[in-house]
Design a protein around this motif. Structure first.
Motif, short mmCIF file in Angstrom:
data_model
loop_
_atom_site.label_atom_id
_atom_site.label_comp_id
_atom_site.label_asym_id
_atom_site.label_seq_id
_atom_site.Cartn_x
_atom_site.Cartn_y
_atom_site.Cartn_z
N ASN A 118 0.84 -1.19 0.00
CA ASN A 118 0.00 0.00 0.00
C ASN A 118 0.88 1.24 0.00
N ASN A 120 -10.54 2.75 2.87
CA ASN A 120 -10.57 3.30 1.51
C ASN A 120 -10.96 4.77 1.48
N ASN A 121 -11.60 5.22 2.55
CA ASN A 121 -12.03 6.62 2.62
C ASN A 121 -10.82 7.53 2.85
#
Length: 236
Positions: free
Chosen positions: A126, A154-155
């Motif tokens: 990531n 994901n926000n």
């Protein structure tokens, strides 16, 4: 609560349990944790074990022990002070500056086998990119490369919160950090984000290792020190 040596030294187990209680708010900041005798009874261990666990928490900056008062919670962040050095962000805020996490994004990065990160993270990891402003001017650009073993929200707004708090919620406990400082020329995209020309800037690399000595996070930061120099402030 019955502890077992199969999980490691008893004082380390007690320390980690108390640390999690502090971070989760069971023992709030500025409150007193239970006495050594109470903790001895709860964990069914010796006073020496309890004292060593509390001593480690004190060295990490989570608590302060005062004779006749007890042990007070000083810091409830997932990553506390590892020395008497004051965090740079805390210094800026204390001096009256407005430091803000302005934006954040999440992506997946493909790693080449020849890269140093490949041996730690494998083929992919990531990447969280964040921009900080100081008094509304672009000041620090971060890229955090994080193991895929850690589940990230994901926000983008959630990524503006402390990444170390997110790590903690995933069950990650950090053992040590290594910072390296130098001067380097950032990519054009980073220079644009900082609203500076592509020139040498203060450059910091951080390695964050968990209790198993696995690299969880590798971060790269560029600072626009024309706005403010990087300061390390030590309390005496």
């Amino acid at each position: 609560m019955k502890l077992t040596l199969k999980k490691g030294p008893l004082y380390v187990q007690v320390q980690e349990i108390l640390k999690k209680r502090i971070i989760s708010g069971i023992y709030p900041k500025d409150s007193l944790i239970p006495s050594e005798l109470e903790l001895k009874e709860e964990f069914d261990v010796s006073l020496i074990t309890i004292r060593r666990a509390v001593e480690e928490l004190s060295h990490q900056g989570y608590v302060e022990k005062k004779s006749g008062v007890g042990t007070t919670v000083l810091d409830n962040h997932a990553v506390s002070k590892l020395s008497k050095g004051q965090r740079f962000s805390e210094y800026l805020i204390k001096e009256g500056y407005h430091l803000k996490k302005e934006s954040a994004s999440l992506s997946t990065v493909e790693l080449e086998e020849s890269s140093d990160l490949f041996k730690h993270f494998g083929k992919t990891c990531n990447c969280v990119e964040r921009l900080y402003t100081l008094n509304e001017k672009p000041y620090i650009h971060f890229k955090h490369y994080i193991s895929k073993d850690v589940t990230l929200p994901n926000n983008p707004d959630s990524l503006l919160d402390s990444l170390y708090e997110i790590f903690f919620q995933q069950g990650v406990t950090f053992n040590r950090f290594k910072d390296e400082f130098g001067v380097d020329v950032p990519d054009q995209s980073i220079a644009d984000a900082l609203e500076v020309e592509q020139k040498p800037l203060l450059h910091r690399i951080r390695y964050s290792y968990d209790v198993n000595e696995a690299l969880i996070e590798y971060s790269v930061a560029f600072y626009n020190t024309d706005i403010h120099r990087y300061v390390v402030n030590f309390d005496v």
